[in-house]
Design an enzyme around this catalytic site. Structure first.
Site, PDB file in Angstrom:
ATOM      1  N   HIS A   1     -10.070   1.097   1.471  1.00 29.74           N
ATOM      2  CA  HIS A   1      -9.647   2.462   1.823  1.00 29.74           C
ATOM      3  C   HIS A   1     -10.837   3.392   1.999  1.00 29.74           C
ATOM      4  O   HIS A   1     -10.850   4.213   2.917  1.00 29.74           O
ATOM      5  CB  HIS A   1      -8.734   3.045   0.732  1.00 29.74           C
TER       6      HIS A   1
ATOM      7  N   CYS B   1       0.853  -1.186   0.000  1.00 27.97           N
ATOM      8  CA  CYS B   1       0.000   0.000   0.000  1.00 27.97           C
ATOM      9  C   CYS B   1       0.890   1.238   0.000  1.00 27.97           C
ATOM     10  O   CYS B   1       1.859   1.299   0.754  1.00 27.97           O
ATOM     11  CB  CYS B   1      -0.877  -0.016   1.247  1.00 27.97           C
TER      12      CYS B   1
ATOM     13  N   HIS C   1      -8.910  -3.974  -2.292  1.00 29.63           N
ATOM     14  CA  HIS C   1      -7.934  -3.207  -1.500  1.00 29.63           C
ATOM     15  C   HIS C   1      -8.313  -1.715  -1.493  1.00 29.63           C
ATOM     16  O   HIS C   1      -8.336  -1.077  -0.434  1.00 29.63           O
ATOM     17  CB  HIS C   1      -6.525  -3.412  -2.081  1.00 29.63           C
ATOM     18  N   GLU C   2      -8.634  -1.177  -2.667  1.00 30.51           N
ATOM     19  CA  GLU C   2      -8.987   0.250  -2.749  1.00 30.51           C
ATOM     20  C   GLU C   2     -10.336   0.522  -2.080  1.00 30.51           C
ATOM     21  O   GLU C   2     -10.529   1.555  -1.440  1.00 30.51           O
ATOM     22  CB  GLU C   2      -9.008   0.719  -4.207  1.00 30.51           C
TER      23      GLU C   2
END
Ligand code: NI
Length: 191
Positions: free
Chosen positions: A148, A102, A144-145
């Protein structure tokens, strides 16, 4: 314009991000700046909280994966997209491990287990709405994004022992005590 990337420990990375509407100020420029920032840092994905904005926006360009020698990932060559107001509707399949990193947590890479198939509802940069399935590495980068914009970092998926082993490293990152060759903003840096 290259923007500083927010480092581990900043509260903006822990917040659930807000939806945006087409009248969001200077959205086109923001998206262009995020791509420039991501390419400069050699990332394949970047979420708005990582540049300090708690909004449901992330970008992906998975083309670096298309050069993989071992697997045929050539379908990722044109996987360049803007995701606005994304919602994961379904996640399915047997969890698989992939080594994640990341831009907000430089120098740390760990295997993370996630499900291989997702169904995602999102809007593009023109606010057209899609409901689209993704799988494999494309799904992985989205997950993953997506984390966020939900205020979750990949290290939170690790088991407690692994996390404990990373504690000092993470604390050093938040203080800016890490080698990194792109611009960052560190929450606990002493001046
Ligand atoms: Ni990340």
């Amino acid at each position: 314009m290259i923007l500083p990337i927010v480092a581990y420990g900043d509260d903006v990375l822990k917040k659930k991000a807000e939806e945006i509407t087409p009248d969001y100020p200077e959205l086109k420029q923001l998206i262009a700046d995020m791509f420039e920032t991501m390419y400069h840092a050699k990332g394949v994905g970047l979420a708005a909280p990582q540049i300090g904005k708690s909004i449901r926006l992330f970008i992906i360009d998975a083309s670096p994966f298309a050069d993989d020698d071992e697997e045929d990932l050539s379908h990722l060559e044109d996987f360049k997209k803007v995701f606005i107001n994304a919602e994961i509707i379904e996640e399915e399949g047997k969890e698989w491990a992939f080594n994640e990193g990341c831009l907000s947590i430089p120098g740390i890479r760990e295997d993370v287990y996630r499900k291989p198939n997702i169904l995602l509802r999102y809007q593009d940069e023109n606010f057209n709405t899609y409901e689209e399935p993704f799988e494999g590495i494309a799904a992985r980068i989205i997950q993953h994004e997506y984390d966020h914009i939900e205020g979750i970092l990949f290290v939170e998926h690790l088991n407690p022992l692994k996390r404990r082993l990373l504690k000092n490293k993470l604390s050093n990152i938040s203080k800016g005590e890490v080698k990194v060759d792109y611009k960052m903003r560190f929450p606990n840096k002493k001046r």
